[in-house]
Design an enzyme around this catalytic site. Structure first.
Site, PDB file in Angstrom:
ATOM      1  N   LYS A  22       0.845  -1.190   0.003  1.00  0.00           N
ATOM      2  CA  LYS A  22      -0.132   0.024   0.115  1.00  0.00           C
ATOM      3  C   LYS A  22       0.769   1.275  -0.033  1.00  0.00           C
ATOM      4  CE  LYS A  22      -1.867   1.684   4.002  1.00  0.00           C
ATOM      5  NZ  LYS A  22      -1.612   3.267   4.234  1.00  0.00           N
ATOM      6  N   ASN A  23       2.124   1.280   0.944  1.00  0.00           N
ATOM      7  CA  ASN A  23       2.575   2.564   0.872  1.00  0.00           C
ATOM      8  C   ASN A  23       3.608   2.701  -0.123  1.00  0.00           C
ATOM      9  OD1 ASN A  23       1.076   2.988   3.168  1.00  0.00           O
ATOM     10  ND2 ASN A  23       2.623   2.263   4.737  1.00  0.00           N
ATOM     11  N   CYS A 116      -4.998   7.943   9.171  1.00  0.00           N
ATOM     12  CA  CYS A 116      -5.425   7.018  10.432  1.00  0.00           C
ATOM     13  C   CYS A 116      -5.214   8.372  11.603  1.00  0.00           C
ATOM     14  CB  CYS A 116      -4.856   5.714  10.711  1.00  0.00           C
ATOM     15  SG  CYS A 116      -5.155   4.617   9.709  1.00  0.00           S
ATOM     16  N   ARG A 121      -1.314  14.479  12.610  1.00  0.00           N
ATOM     17  CA  ARG A 121      -0.544  14.313  11.559  1.00  0.00           C
ATOM     18  C   ARG A 121      -0.109  15.572  10.755  1.00  0.00           C
ATOM     19  NH1 ARG A 121      -1.864   8.758   9.912  1.00  0.00           N
ATOM     20  NH2 ARG A 121      -0.014   8.792   8.751  1.00  0.00           N
ATOM     21  N   ASP A 298       4.126   0.458  11.921  1.00  0.00           N
ATOM     22  CA  ASP A 298       2.777  -0.062  11.255  1.00  0.00           C
ATOM     23  C   ASP A 298       2.530  -1.469  11.872  1.00  0.00           C
ATOM     24  OD1 ASP A 298       3.022   1.633   8.425  1.00  0.00           O
ATOM     25  OD2 ASP A 298       2.662   2.485  10.462  1.00  0.00           O
ATOM     26  N   ARG A 388      -8.914  -0.716   4.041  1.00  0.00           N
ATOM     27  CA  ARG A 388      -7.981   0.136   3.381  1.00  0.00           C
ATOM     28  C   ARG A 388      -6.750  -0.238   3.018  1.00  0.00           C
ATOM     29  NH1 ARG A 388      -7.659   5.388   6.822  1.00  0.00           N
ATOM     30  NH2 ARG A 388      -5.791   5.464   5.376  1.00  0.00           N
TER      31      ARG A 388
HETATM   32  C1  EPZ Z   1       3.644   7.113   6.357  1.00  0.00           C
HETATM   33  O1  EPZ Z   1       2.959   8.161   6.971  1.00  0.00           O
HETATM   34  C2  EPZ Z   1       2.780   5.932   6.312  1.00  0.00           C
HETATM   35  N1  EPZ Z   1       1.559   6.086   5.547  1.00  0.00           N
HETATM   36  C3  EPZ Z   1       2.111   5.290   7.835  1.00  0.00           C
HETATM   37  O2  EPZ Z   1       1.719   4.241   7.617  1.00  0.00           O
HETATM   38  C4  EPZ Z   1       3.564   5.136   8.386  1.00  0.00           C
HETATM   39  O3  EPZ Z   1       3.266   4.857  10.062  1.00  0.00           O
HETATM   40  C5  EPZ Z   1       4.454   6.175   8.527  1.00  0.00           C
HETATM   41  O4  EPZ Z   1       4.873   6.434   7.174  1.00  0.00           O
HETATM   42  C6  EPZ Z   1       5.674   6.098   9.061  1.00  0.00           C
HETATM   43  O5  EPZ Z   1       6.295   4.942   8.629  1.00  0.00           O
HETATM   44  C7  EPZ Z   1       1.635   6.101   4.174  1.00  0.00           C
HETATM   45  O6  EPZ Z   1       2.840   5.710   3.546  1.00  0.00           O
HETATM   46  C8  EPZ Z   1       0.488   6.534   3.461  1.00  0.00           C
HETATM   47  P1  EPZ Z   1       5.745  10.472   8.679  1.00  0.00           P
HETATM   48  P2  EPZ Z   1       3.358   9.458   7.143  1.00  0.00           P
HETATM   49  O7  EPZ Z   1       5.737  11.501   7.656  1.00  0.00           O
HETATM   50  O8  EPZ Z   1       4.315   9.798   5.830  1.00  0.00           O
HETATM   51  C9  EPZ Z   1       6.367  13.465  11.916  1.00  0.00           C
HETATM   52  C10 EPZ Z   1      -0.251   2.583   7.741  1.00  0.00           C
HETATM   53  O9  EPZ Z   1      -0.678   2.063   8.517  1.00  0.00           O
HETATM   54  N2  EPZ Z   1       6.287  14.571  10.899  1.00  0.00           N
HETATM   55  O10 EPZ Z   1       6.900   9.290   8.223  1.00  0.00           O
HETATM   56  O11 EPZ Z   1       2.506  10.421   7.455  1.00  0.00           O
HETATM   57  C11 EPZ Z   1       5.220  12.675  12.236  1.00  0.00           C
HETATM   58  O12 EPZ Z   1       4.321  13.380  13.139  1.00  0.00           O
HETATM   59  C12 EPZ Z   1       0.130   3.949   7.908  1.00  0.00           C
HETATM   60  O13 EPZ Z   1       0.071   2.418   6.551  1.00  0.00           O
HETATM   61  C13 EPZ Z   1       6.006  15.948  11.421  1.00  0.00           C
HETATM   62  O14 EPZ Z   1       6.554  16.227  12.555  1.00  0.00           O
HETATM   63  O15 EPZ Z   1       4.515   9.414   8.278  1.00  0.00           O
HETATM   64  C14 EPZ Z   1       5.622  11.391  12.744  1.00  0.00           C
HETATM   65  O16 EPZ Z   1       6.084  11.492  14.261  1.00  0.00           O
HETATM   66  C15 EPZ Z   1      -0.212   4.721   9.310  1.00  0.00           C
HETATM   67  N3  EPZ Z   1       5.736  16.916  10.342  1.00  0.00           N
HETATM   68  C16 EPZ Z   1       6.839  11.116  12.016  1.00  0.00           C
HETATM   69  O17 EPZ Z   1       7.318  12.586  11.521  1.00  0.00           O
HETATM   70  C17 EPZ Z   1       5.630  16.709   8.940  1.00  0.00           C
HETATM   71  O18 EPZ Z   1       5.313  17.288   8.119  1.00  0.00           O
HETATM   72  C18 EPZ Z   1       6.852  10.404  10.998  1.00  0.00           C
HETATM   73  O19 EPZ Z   1       5.976  10.582  10.001  1.00  0.00           O
HETATM   74  C19 EPZ Z   1       5.353  15.159   8.719  1.00  0.00           C
HETATM   75  C20 EPZ Z   1       5.742  14.064   9.575  1.00  0.00           C
END
Ligand code: EPZ
Length: 409
Positions: A22-23, A116, A121, A298, A388
């Site tokens: 998915k990702n 989610c 987020r 995840d 999803r």
């Molecule tokens: C991706 O989310 C995945 N989703 C998530 O999977 C996964 O948990 C996550 O990466 C971490 O591996 C998809 O790929 C669609 P991040 P993403 O930006 O990109 C902080 C699932 O179950 N952050 O890597 O939103 C954030 O708060 C889903 O498949 C900021 O502070 O995650 C977090 O603490 C759930 N500011 C950390 O970075 C920002 O602008 C990692 O988030 C962006 C992120």
């Protein structure tokens, strides 16, 4: 909304094949907005998030058709339209509209991007990347009259911000460097796809180097989903029986397989097929979720029922420190746990059938594990959220002995 009805207590025997990641699929789909031509994407998983992403591209004029295991996306003539809020707010991957639409159209409306709700987020890193490449924020919209290459360092290895930075750089004028990037397998999958579209992108450890190019349609086969693969390996240990999981991206799963070994499981790997068995005594163990190549956040919600089934354990999440909301619905299945900041302790627990709401995608799958384990009938509502991210959930589990029915509420 859909609900899942389960008659628990059956072991799993046979073979499950994982679907495309998915990702990895979602960044590839949105990156097609940058390209002019027809792209061929093999092994796209048939899941809710992918269907939503393809619907957003159709709203912009993309022609999408599926033939067998290949999805053809024609983005020769796209026009920017503000996508429907229902679709954008249903998936986190709609944040990729920022980089792709700024690159293609020079504009993108800021919208209530989905994802989610297990934690806040934020998109601050995405917005600062957009500005670094020349976009300005005007009345709730990002606009640019031509993106220029940039040299940026992400303060966190954010997957989404890394995706958007790549999408901004791929057709920006000049060269770019993105430092501090995420290195999940789905980042390399996106790079491989864009390079098949004529891009010039190289990753060296946590630095990505890009030379802006005009992009045509490309071709890729989506990698297997290591989160789905890990989910079914955990299911096979919790429920017993003899289950093989095929189509695993084994090379991407070292941290997951090492965590299963901490429990005391034996892991048998034959190419892309993995079996996990627990013959000896189980052990209490700890997992710490970290950015890749660490243990994937995840899968931490799905390890909680594994700990409850055996000798208990401890979970720490350094990516989403508050990602423990799923323990509440798990407690209705008899799981005993306690949360201390970014750590949770899960105690050995006796499973009970229950009725609950799926809290989010991975937490919902976690509840399903307990429902499949507990003798008796359980019902999980708001089950669309699980669909999803897990393709053919009912078919895959029923085929290996689970008594599961998914119906409209
Ligand atoms: C991706 O989310 C995945 N989703 C998530 O999977 C996964 O948990 C996550 O990466 C971490 O591996 C998809 O790929 C669609 P991040 P993403 O930006 O990109 C902080 C699932 O179950 N952050 O890597 O939103 C954030 O708060 C889903 O498949 C900021 O502070 O995650 C977090 O603490 C759930 N500011 C950390 O970075 C920002 O602008 C990692 O988030 C962006 C992120």
């Amino acid at each position: 909304m859909k609900k899942i009805t389960v008659l628990g207590g059956s072991p799993l025997n046979g073979e499950i094949t994982v679907s495309g990641s998915k990702n990895a699929a979602l960044p590839i789909i949105f990156s097609c907005i940058l390209t002019k031509g027809v792209s061929e994407i093999e092994n796209l998983p048939d899941i809710g998030d992918v269907r939503s992403a393809l619907s957003i591209l159709r709203e912009m004029g993309a022609a999408v058709r599926r033939s067998g295991d290949v999805t053809y996306i024609d983005t020769s003539s796209l026009t920017y339209v503000t996508p429907s809020e229902r679709l954008v707010s249903s998936i986190r991957a709609s944040t990729y509209l920022l980089g792709s639409c700024l690159s293609r159209f020079g504009r993108c409306d800021l919208m209530p991007f989905g994802g989610c709700a297990f934690a806040s987020r934020p998109i601050d890193l995405h917005l600062s990347a957009c500005k670094s490449f020349g976009a300005q924020l005007r009345r709730g919209s990002l606009a640019s009259d031509g993106l220029c290459g940039a040299n940026i360092d992400l303060s966190l290895p954010s997957v989404g911000a890394t995706v958007n930075a790549i999408l901004l750089a791929a057709s920006a004028k000049g060269e770019s460097r993105i430092g501090g990037c995420a290195v999940e397998p789905h980042i390399d999958a996106l790079i491989a796809f864009l390079n098949s579209c004529g891009a010039d992108i190289k990753r060296q450890d946590r630095e990505i180097f890009v030379k802006g190019r005009r992009l045509h349609g490309g071709k890729i086969r989506v990698i297997g989903d290591y989160v789905e693969a890990g989910s079914y390996l955990v299911a096979s240990l919790i429920l017993g029986g003899d289950l093989s999981v095929r189509g695993c991206p084994t090379e991407d799963m070292s941290a997951v397989l090492d965590a299963l070994r901490l429990l005391g499981a034996e892991i048998d790997i034959r190419g892309d097929c993995i079996r996990a068995r627990l013959e000896g005594k189980s052990r209490r163990f700890k997992i710490t979720a970290e950015p890749y190549p660490g243990f994937p956040t995840d899968l931490q919600p799905i390890f909680a029922p594994l700990m409850a089934r055996f000798s208990g354990g401890e979970i720490e999440d350094t990516v989403w420190p508050t990602r423990f909301g799923y323990l509440k619905p798990l407690s209705s299945f008899g799981v005993d746990s306690a949360v201390f900041g970014s750590r949770a302790i899960v105690y050995p627990s006796r499973p009970l059938p229950a009725v609950c709401n799926a809290p989010d995608l991975r937490g919902g799958f976690s509840c399903l594990m307990l429902a499949l384990l507990a003798e008796g009938e359980s019902v999980i509502s708001s089950a669309d959220i699980i669909l999803r991210g897990y393709a053919d959930l009912e078919e895959k589990l029923s085929a290996v002995g689970a008594h599961i029915k998914i119906k409209n509420n």
